[in-house]
Write a protein that holds these residues in place. Sequence first.
Motif, PDB file in Angstrom:
ATOM      1  N   ASN A  98      -4.825  -2.234 -14.892  1.00 43.69           N
ATOM      2  CA  ASN A  98      -5.040  -3.440 -14.999  1.00 43.69           C
ATOM      3  C   ASN A  98      -6.689  -3.689 -14.875  1.00 43.69           C
ATOM      4  OD1 ASN A  98      -2.593  -3.753 -14.636  1.00 43.69           O
ATOM      5  ND2 ASN A  98      -2.482  -3.829 -12.279  1.00 43.69           N
ATOM      6  N   TRP A 122      -2.765   0.089  -4.269  1.00 45.98           N
ATOM      7  CA  TRP A 122      -2.052  -0.898  -4.086  1.00 45.98           C
ATOM      8  C   TRP A 122      -1.239  -1.326  -5.273  1.00 45.98           C
ATOM      9  CZ3 TRP A 122      -0.715  -4.768  -0.846  1.00 45.98           C
ATOM     10  CH2 TRP A 122       0.044  -5.974  -1.425  1.00 45.98           C
ATOM     11  N   VAL A 123       0.289  -1.200  -5.033  1.00 49.30           N
ATOM     12  CA  VAL A 123       1.173  -1.622  -6.083  1.00 49.30           C
ATOM     13  C   VAL A 123       1.833  -2.851  -5.831  1.00 49.30           C
ATOM     14  CG1 VAL A 123       3.288  -0.668  -7.255  1.00 49.30           C
ATOM     15  CG2 VAL A 123       1.806   0.940  -6.410  1.00 49.30           C
ATOM     16  N   THR A 170      -9.739  10.598  -3.747  1.00 47.57           N
ATOM     17  CA  THR A 170      -8.479  10.781  -3.104  1.00 47.57           C
ATOM     18  C   THR A 170      -7.428  11.542  -3.714  1.00 47.57           C
ATOM     19  OG1 THR A 170      -9.254   9.554  -1.393  1.00 47.57           O
ATOM     20  CG2 THR A 170      -7.078  10.456  -1.042  1.00 47.57           C
ATOM     21  N   PHE A 227      -6.354   4.684  -9.086  1.00 50.69           N
ATOM     22  CA  PHE A 227      -6.635   3.486  -8.358  1.00 50.69           C
ATOM     23  C   PHE A 227      -8.082   3.377  -8.463  1.00 50.69           C
ATOM     24  CE2 PHE A 227      -2.285   4.142  -7.404  1.00 50.69           C
ATOM     25  CZ  PHE A 227      -1.727   2.989  -7.524  1.00 50.69           C
ATOM     26  N   ASP A 246     -10.795   1.672  -5.825  1.00 47.74           N
ATOM     27  CA  ASP A 246     -10.642   0.805  -4.658  1.00 47.74           C
ATOM     28  C   ASP A 246      -9.492  -0.108  -4.438  1.00 47.74           C
ATOM     29  OD1 ASP A 246     -13.246   1.665  -3.905  1.00 47.74           O
ATOM     30  OD2 ASP A 246     -14.451   0.187  -5.111  1.00 47.74           O
ATOM     31  N   GLY A 247      -8.422   0.727  -4.652  1.00 50.08           N
ATOM     32  CA  GLY A 247      -7.050   0.240  -4.611  1.00 50.08           C
ATOM     33  C   GLY A 247      -6.329  -0.517  -5.736  1.00 50.08           C
ATOM     34  N   GLN A 248      -7.160  -0.794  -6.671  1.00 50.94           N
ATOM     35  CA  GLN A 248      -6.438  -1.689  -7.912  1.00 50.94           C
ATOM     36  C   GLN A 248      -6.169  -0.417  -8.934  1.00 50.94           C
ATOM     37  OE1 GLN A 248      -8.247  -5.326  -9.220  1.00 50.94           O
ATOM     38  NE2 GLN A 248     -10.225  -4.632  -8.202  1.00 50.94           N
ATOM     39  N   ASN A 249      -5.023  -0.645  -9.554  1.00 48.81           N
ATOM     40  CA  ASN A 249      -4.367  -0.017 -10.725  1.00 48.81           C
ATOM     41  C   ASN A 249      -5.499   0.208 -12.031  1.00 48.81           C
ATOM     42  OD1 ASN A 249      -3.144   1.344 -12.822  1.00 48.81           O
ATOM     43  ND2 ASN A 249      -0.939   0.755 -11.969  1.00 48.81           N
ATOM     44  N   ILE A 274      -1.815   8.670  -7.815  1.00 49.70           N
ATOM     45  CA  ILE A 274      -0.930   9.243  -7.128  1.00 49.70           C
ATOM     46  C   ILE A 274       0.006   9.729  -8.536  1.00 49.70           C
ATOM     47  CG2 ILE A 274      -0.785   7.807  -5.130  1.00 49.70           C
ATOM     48  CD1 ILE A 274       0.999   5.809  -6.591  1.00 49.70           C
ATOM     49  N   PHE A 280       2.946   9.329  -9.610  1.00 45.54           N
ATOM     50  CA  PHE A 280       4.151   8.529  -9.966  1.00 45.54           C
ATOM     51  C   PHE A 280       3.563   7.163 -10.087  1.00 45.54           C
ATOM     52  CE2 PHE A 280       4.304   7.797  -5.710  1.00 45.54           C
ATOM     53  CZ  PHE A 280       4.980   6.650  -5.369  1.00 45.54           C
ATOM     54  N   VAL A 281       4.537   6.259 -10.636  1.00 47.43           N
ATOM     55  CA  VAL A 281       3.881   4.879 -11.149  1.00 47.43           C
ATOM     56  C   VAL A 281       4.037   3.619  -9.780  1.00 47.43           C
ATOM     57  CG1 VAL A 281       4.118   2.856 -12.672  1.00 47.43           C
ATOM     58  CG2 VAL A 281       4.347   5.313 -13.418  1.00 47.43           C
ATOM     59  N   ALA A 282       5.157   3.777  -9.443  1.00 47.67           N
ATOM     60  CA  ALA A 282       5.356   2.640  -8.431  1.00 47.67           C
ATOM     61  C   ALA A 282       6.515   2.949  -7.531  1.00 47.67           C
ATOM     62  CB  ALA A 282       5.696   1.248  -8.841  1.00 47.67           C
ATOM     63  N   LYS A 321      -6.019   5.153  -1.313  1.00 50.98           N
ATOM     64  CA  LYS A 321      -6.084   3.612  -1.164  1.00 50.98           C
ATOM     65  C   LYS A 321      -5.269   3.086  -2.835  1.00 50.98           C
ATOM     66  CE  LYS A 321      -8.960  -0.451  -0.555  1.00 50.98           C
ATOM     67  NZ  LYS A 321     -10.390  -1.077  -0.259  1.00 50.98           N
ATOM     68  N   SER A 369      -8.285   6.671  -5.980  1.00 53.59           N
ATOM     69  CA  SER A 369      -7.139   7.259  -5.627  1.00 53.59           C
ATOM     70  C   SER A 369      -6.307   7.772  -6.906  1.00 53.59           C
ATOM     71  CB  SER A 369      -6.491   6.610  -4.482  1.00 53.59           C
ATOM     72  OG  SER A 369      -7.439   6.375  -3.412  1.00 53.59           O
ATOM     73  N   TRP A 392       0.786  -1.147  -0.017  1.00 56.55           N
ATOM     74  CA  TRP A 392      -0.005   0.094  -0.005  1.00 56.55           C
ATOM     75  C   TRP A 392       1.093   1.236   0.193  1.00 56.55           C
ATOM     76  CZ3 TRP A 392      -4.909  -0.649  -1.237  1.00 56.55           C
ATOM     77  CH2 TRP A 392      -5.552  -1.861  -1.027  1.00 56.55           C
TER      78      TRP A 392
END
Lengths: 173, 92
Positions: free
Chosen positions: B69, A115-116, B6, B61, B63-66, B86, B88-90, A113, B84, A44
């Motif tokens: 995908n 996930w990576v 978010t 994302f 609910d948390g999933q990219n 962000i 940057f990527v990872a 939220k 959500s 996370w």
Amino acid sequence: MIIDDINSHFIFVYHPDIFNGKIYTTYRGKQLTNGEVIEHWGKWIILGEKSWLDELAKKLDPYVEGEQIPCIKYDRKPPENLGLEECVMMIYCDKRASEDIWQILNQHGVKLKAWVSERETMEMWKPGGMLLERWIASNCSSEAEARAVRKDAYSKLGYVFDHPDELFKPWSQ
Amino acid sequence: MSVTVTIPASLRKKWPNAKEQVFCEGQTIGECITHLDGQFPGFKENLLDGKGNIKETITMFLDGQNVRNLNGLLTAVHDDDEISIIPFVAGG
């Protein structure tokens, strides 16, 4: 326990037994193989001011010591080479336990939220990957140095993909 | 559909009135972004490239999933879903 070594860019939250050989890449007590890490492991992502992440780390430390959260790592200062003005905290865990851990994070005020998976991360840090190439651009002063970094990345990440049945060994950082 | 988005501080600094969590309407991720652009002009341009795809330096994302995908900007959203974003990527 919080490992705050001023010589490191990162601050870590580990179980104290990490110094006695404890491996944190586990699921339900079983150490994961390279293949399982690629398939299930990840983190996370949390972004925030360093002071807020320091406070969050203190609140999450008991969950690491209680083995509910495997490991946490966060930036000492914002990673400007990634164009960020906030620090990044990573809460490492197995995807199969990630929703339970998300509930803990949410209880402590985390709203983002994100996930990576480890597979995505490895893709970004392999030669030609976006994060590795950005890191090289901001840290390497010659093409020879860049080649050495790419070779090192290939040997570490390539090994994990090429030996799926071996137990995963976290890299030192 | 009413969705919560978010947005970390580094992505909302151009819009001082934007809070960490904002609300929007839409049937898909793309429609939600368009709706937010109405509240925060230029928001969409910050996230999407000239072809209308999610910029390489942005990850969204659901609910948390990219969403890369899932079905990208065409990913369907439902009431009370959480997006959500962000910048940057990872992580490493």
